[in-house]
Scaffold this motif. Structure first.
Motif, PDB file in Angstrom:
ATOM      1  N   ARG A   1      25.918  -2.878  30.839  1.00  0.00           N
ATOM      2  CA  ARG A   1      26.556  -2.769  29.526  1.00  0.00           C
ATOM      3  C   ARG A   1      26.249  -1.406  28.929  1.00  0.00           C
ATOM      4  NH1 ARG A   1      22.226  -3.444  26.080  1.00  0.00           N
ATOM      5  NH2 ARG A   1      20.407  -4.436  27.028  1.00  0.00           N
ATOM      6  N   THR A   2      27.056  -1.027  27.942  1.00  0.00           N
ATOM      7  CA  THR A   2      26.806   0.194  27.186  1.00  0.00           C
ATOM      8  C   THR A   2      26.775  -0.171  25.709  1.00  0.00           C
ATOM      9  OG1 THR A   2      27.914   1.590  28.818  1.00  0.00           O
ATOM     10  CG2 THR A   2      27.647   2.506  26.615  1.00  0.00           C
ATOM     11  N   GLU A   3      25.744   0.287  25.041  1.00  0.00           N
ATOM     12  CA  GLU A   3      25.584   0.006  23.615  1.00  0.00           C
ATOM     13  C   GLU A   3      25.631   1.319  22.851  1.00  0.00           C
ATOM     14  OE1 GLU A   3      22.246  -1.970  20.580  1.00  0.00           O
ATOM     15  OE2 GLU A   3      22.058  -2.213  22.763  1.00  0.00           O
ATOM     16  N   HIS A   4      26.360   1.349  21.739  1.00  0.00           N
ATOM     17  CA  HIS A   4      26.462   2.572  20.942  1.00  0.00           C
ATOM     18  C   HIS A   4      25.686   2.419  19.633  1.00  0.00           C
ATOM     19  CE1 HIS A   4      27.993   6.296  19.296  1.00  0.00           C
ATOM     20  NE2 HIS A   4      28.200   5.645  18.166  1.00  0.00           N
ATOM     21  N   VAL A   5      24.951   3.480  19.274  1.00  0.00           N
ATOM     22  CA  VAL A   5      24.262   3.535  17.985  1.00  0.00           C
ATOM     23  C   VAL A   5      24.458   4.924  17.383  1.00  0.00           C
ATOM     24  CG1 VAL A   5      22.503   1.780  18.427  1.00  0.00           C
ATOM     25  CG2 VAL A   5      22.104   4.135  19.172  1.00  0.00           C
ATOM     26  N   ASP A   6      24.313   4.999  16.071  1.00  0.00           N
ATOM     27  CA  ASP A   6      24.420   6.300  15.403  1.00  0.00           C
ATOM     28  C   ASP A   6      23.281   7.226  15.805  1.00  0.00           C
ATOM     29  OD1 ASP A   6      26.679   5.427  13.956  1.00  0.00           O
ATOM     30  OD2 ASP A   6      25.406   4.559  12.386  1.00  0.00           O
TER      31      ASP A   6
ATOM     32  N   LEU B   1      14.820   6.346   8.544  1.00  0.00           N
ATOM     33  CA  LEU B   1      16.239   5.993   8.680  1.00  0.00           C
ATOM     34  C   LEU B   1      16.565   4.745   7.875  1.00  0.00           C
ATOM     35  CD1 LEU B   1      17.199   6.509  12.446  1.00  0.00           C
ATOM     36  CD2 LEU B   1      18.049   7.780  10.469  1.00  0.00           C
ATOM     37  N   THR B   2      15.690   3.753   7.958  1.00  0.00           N
ATOM     38  CA  THR B   2      15.928   2.486   7.252  1.00  0.00           C
ATOM     39  C   THR B   2      16.030   2.697   5.752  1.00  0.00           C
ATOM     40  OG1 THR B   2      14.782   1.226   8.974  1.00  0.00           O
ATOM     41  CG2 THR B   2      14.952   0.198   6.789  1.00  0.00           C
ATOM     42  N   HIS B   3      15.175   3.555   5.199  1.00  0.00           N
ATOM     43  CA  HIS B   3      15.123   3.707   3.745  1.00  0.00           C
ATOM     44  C   HIS B   3      15.983   4.849   3.219  1.00  0.00           C
ATOM     45  CE1 HIS B   3      11.992   0.702   2.834  1.00  0.00           C
ATOM     46  NE2 HIS B   3      11.603   0.944   4.067  1.00  0.00           N
ATOM     47  N   GLN B   4      16.148   5.898   4.004  1.00  0.00           N
ATOM     48  CA  GLN B   4      16.931   7.034   3.515  1.00  0.00           C
ATOM     49  C   GLN B   4      18.379   7.006   3.973  1.00  0.00           C
ATOM     50  OE1 GLN B   4      15.083  10.974   3.572  1.00  0.00           O
ATOM     51  NE2 GLN B   4      13.137  10.074   4.218  1.00  0.00           N
ATOM     52  N   ARG B   5      18.656   6.252   5.061  1.00  0.00           N
ATOM     53  CA  ARG B   5      20.021   6.184   5.584  1.00  0.00           C
ATOM     54  C   ARG B   5      20.416   4.734   5.825  1.00  0.00           C
ATOM     55  NH1 ARG B   5      23.652   9.790   5.529  1.00  0.00           N
ATOM     56  NH2 ARG B   5      24.451   9.016   7.509  1.00  0.00           N
ATOM     57  N   PRO B   6      20.396   3.896   4.784  1.00  0.00           N
ATOM     58  CA  PRO B   6      20.776   2.497   4.985  1.00  0.00           C
ATOM     59  C   PRO B   6      22.198   2.407   5.543  1.00  0.00           C
ATOM     60  CG  PRO B   6      20.738   3.066   2.636  1.00  0.00           C
ATOM     61  CD  PRO B   6      20.108   4.202   3.360  1.00  0.00           C
ATOM     62  N   GLY B   7      22.378   1.533   6.496  1.00  0.00           N
ATOM     63  CA  GLY B   7      23.684   1.405   7.141  1.00  0.00           C
ATOM     64  C   GLY B   7      23.797   2.191   8.431  1.00  0.00           C
ATOM     65  N   THR B   8      22.865   3.087   8.681  1.00  0.00           N
ATOM     66  CA  THR B   8      22.857   3.845   9.938  1.00  0.00           C
ATOM     67  C   THR B   8      22.350   2.937  11.055  1.00  0.00           C
ATOM     68  OG1 THR B   8      22.450   5.945   8.810  1.00  0.00           O
ATOM     69  CG2 THR B   8      21.886   5.838  11.147  1.00  0.00           C
TER      70      THR B   8
ATOM     71  N   ARG C   1      18.357  14.188   5.940  1.00  0.00           N
ATOM     72  CA  ARG C   1      19.160  15.102   5.136  1.00  0.00           C
ATOM     73  C   ARG C   1      20.256  15.757   5.972  1.00  0.00           C
ATOM     74  NH1 ARG C   1      18.527  20.457   2.647  1.00  0.00           N
ATOM     75  NH2 ARG C   1      16.633  20.881   3.850  1.00  0.00           N
ATOM     76  N   LEU C   2      19.917  16.111   7.217  1.00  0.00           N
ATOM     77  CA  LEU C   2      20.907  16.725   8.102  1.00  0.00           C
ATOM     78  C   LEU C   2      22.037  15.751   8.417  1.00  0.00           C
ATOM     79  CD1 LEU C   2      21.751  19.116   9.916  1.00  0.00           C
ATOM     80  CD2 LEU C   2      20.316  18.129  11.730  1.00  0.00           C
ATOM     81  N   LEU C   3      21.708  14.496   8.685  1.00  0.00           N
ATOM     82  CA  LEU C   3      22.740  13.496   8.963  1.00  0.00           C
ATOM     83  C   LEU C   3      23.664  13.318   7.759  1.00  0.00           C
ATOM     84  CD1 LEU C   3      20.598  10.795  10.824  1.00  0.00           C
ATOM     85  CD2 LEU C   3      22.268  12.358  11.850  1.00  0.00           C
ATOM     86  N   GLY C   4      23.074  13.312   6.556  1.00  0.00           N
ATOM     87  CA  GLY C   4      23.895  13.206   5.355  1.00  0.00           C
ATOM     88  C   GLY C   4      24.790  14.422   5.166  1.00  0.00           C
ATOM     89  N   HIS C   5      24.265  15.596   5.491  1.00  0.00           N
ATOM     90  CA  HIS C   5      25.044  16.832   5.349  1.00  0.00           C
ATOM     91  C   HIS C   5      26.196  16.856   6.347  1.00  0.00           C
ATOM     92  CE1 HIS C   5      25.500  20.856   3.744  1.00  0.00           C
ATOM     93  NE2 HIS C   5      25.637  21.334   4.980  1.00  0.00           N
TER      94      HIS C   5
END
Length: 500
Positions: free
Chosen positions: A14-19, A36-43, A418-422
């Motif tokens: 199988r192949t699983e995709h994540v951000d 990631l959990t606290h600064q990028r919820p939903g990631t 911050r980079l992911l958000g940018h």
């Protein structure tokens, strides 16, 4: 890293995709998952760990007395107060990490027994493809991810570094590396030689001494050590005043960092004064007649190699008691009964412990390729010791030598989020760092200046590490006290960042 072996793999089920895919469930990886959990919820993200539990060093190393050699107020995370003694055992550190996992719901994201074999970047798809093997079942698994966060540390967990001394095969006793400590090793009443002079040797010797017949620390050259009570006076006072633990954590953390900064500056500004202070501290335990000049006086400036903390001076107490001793000499060869030294002296042993360091691990010993071409990591140039030219959508956590590793893991965690958000705000699927026009003629230098810091494992592996430039942004400057202000101020629209 210049060649990639041809991999013959079973069919991937199988192949699983994540951000985001985090490599390693040690102190950096668990911290990254928290951020990631606290600064990028939903990631969406996973943490892949080759071992069967979290902890990294604190899980794989099981030698006697294993403990931190830096305080847990700074080695601990900034977001979770540390309430124990500043120098902690591996068990205490893993308990603390386990609480972080439980309190923040990180466990469902961690996949144990996942050894990553291959990582391939595709510019066409703007994706990393990660091929891994389940070490418990042999199953081949595949992940794709937009962003790769390397938190695997910097040394090889599978085996430590042991020099190839003549005659090792002749020795009739057991030879053990601390990184692969056997559960059945009984050293009660035995003659033990511990080869090495660093933090590991200084931990193993006092831990084994009370039970062993005698422990000899055999070193080629001495190391500097700091000693003190395994307690922080201001922390104890604040607790007596019923101050909230989160306040105590931050106050003590800042005080320790301030004191460390002052001490580090002094090692550069007045090295001889600091040198004498450290040696006088040793003499206070061992007495005026002990040969401190031979056994505890290094030939280098303080802090050119890691300076370990010895809680309550237990190493020196073991020597003073007569249960342990130090021999400073070079090994001629091993024989059936022990070690013959170049001075002509012979050391008898039942057990020899090679506390001689580790193998530098470059990107987790994973075979990397970029758009079908094998990666030569040494040919890249580092951006602040965490991103690398020609490697899109990837950040590596490489901590500090003179301060706690986790301080930088937290800084890098903030940067990644911050980079992911940018990238999201720009609609960019890809980011990499590249030398700007004004950087084209910049001198390219080794990863770190050996005049600044030169432990053996780093010198042996320098040819594997990326290059640095002579500008602050193109090097890992090893200075937390400047980076804590510089990292939040990084301009993500600077020309060094190329988005697509």
């Amino acid at each position: 890293m210049s060649e990639i072996a041809t991999l013959t793999r079973p069919a991937t089920s199988r192949t699983e995709h994540v951000d985001v895919l985090i490599v390693g469930a040690g102190i950096s990886g668990i911290g990254g998952a928290y951020h990631l959990t606290h600064q990028r919820p939903g990631t969406s993200y996973v943490v892949l760990e080759s071992q069967d539990s979290f902890g990294g060093t604190w899980w794989t190393h099981k030698y006697p007395g294993i403990r931190s050699d830096s305080d847990l107020y700074t080695f601990g995370y900034r977001f979770k107060p540390w309430t124990g003694t500043p120098i902690a055992t591996a068990e205490e550190i893993r308990k603390y990490m386990g609480e972080v996992i439980e309190e923040n719901g990180l466990a469902p994201h961690i996949r144990y027994h996942h050894r990553i074999d291959h990582a391939a970047w595709s510019s066409k798809d703007n994706l990393w493809t990660i091929d891994a093997t389940r070490t418990d079942t042999g199953e081949a698994v595949r992940f794709t991810t937009n962003f790769l966060w390397m938190c695997q540390g910097y040394y090889r967990h599978a085996e430590g570094y042991t020099p190839d001394w003549p005659g090792m095969e002749r020795f009739k006793g057991r030879i053990v590396h601390p990184q692969s400590w056997p559960e059945d090793l009984d050293y009660t009443g035995k003659k033990v030689i511990v080869i090495g002079s660093g933090a590991t040797a200084a931990t193993v010797v006092p831990a084994m001494a009370p039970t062993a017949g005698h422990v000899t620390m055999l070193q080629r050259s001495p190391t500097y050590f700091r000693t003190g009570r395994n307690a922080i006076e201001i922390a104890d006072e604040l607790r007596a005043l019923k101050i909230d633990e989160s306040w105590i954590h931050e106050i003590v953390r800042r005080k320790i960092l301030h004191d460390q900064a002052v001490f580090t500056r002094r090692t550069f500004d007045e090295p001889e004064v600091v040198r004498q202070e450290l040696l006088n501290n040793v003499r206070s335990y061992l007495g005026p007649d002990y040969d401190v000049a031979t056994h505890f006086t290094p030939g280098y400036r303080p802090w050119r190699q890691r300076l370990a903390f010895i809680p309550d001076g237990d190493l020196f107490q073991g020597i003073a008691s007569g249960k342990a001793s130090v021999v400073t000499d070079e090994i001629e060869h091993f024989d059936e009964a022990g070690i013959q030294l170049k001075s002509g002296k012979h050391l008898a042993a039942d057990i020899i412990v090679t506390a001689t360091g580790f193998h530098l691990n470059v990107l987790g010993d994973i075979a990397f390729e970029i758009d079908g071409k094998p990666l030569d990591f040494h040919e890249t140039v580092t951006y602040r010791g965490m991103m690398f030219t020609g490697m899109p959508n990837m950040v590596w956590v490489f901590g500090y030598f003179r301060a706690s590793w986790t301080l930088r893991a937290d800084l890098v965690g903030d940067f990644v989020c911050r980079l992911l958000g940018h990238m999201e705000s720009r609609g960019a699927k890809r980011v990499e760092v590249a030398l700007r026009p004004e950087d084209k003629d910049m001198p390219l230098l080794p990863w770190i200046d050996p005049e600044n810091f030169n432990p053996g494992y780093l010198m042996r592996g320098m040819h594997l590490l990326p290059k640095r430039g002579d500008k602050p942004e193109w090097q890992h400057n090893q200075d937390y006290w400047s980076e804590k202000d510089a990292f939040p101020a990084i301009d993500l629209d600077d020309a060094a960042f190329v988005y697509r």
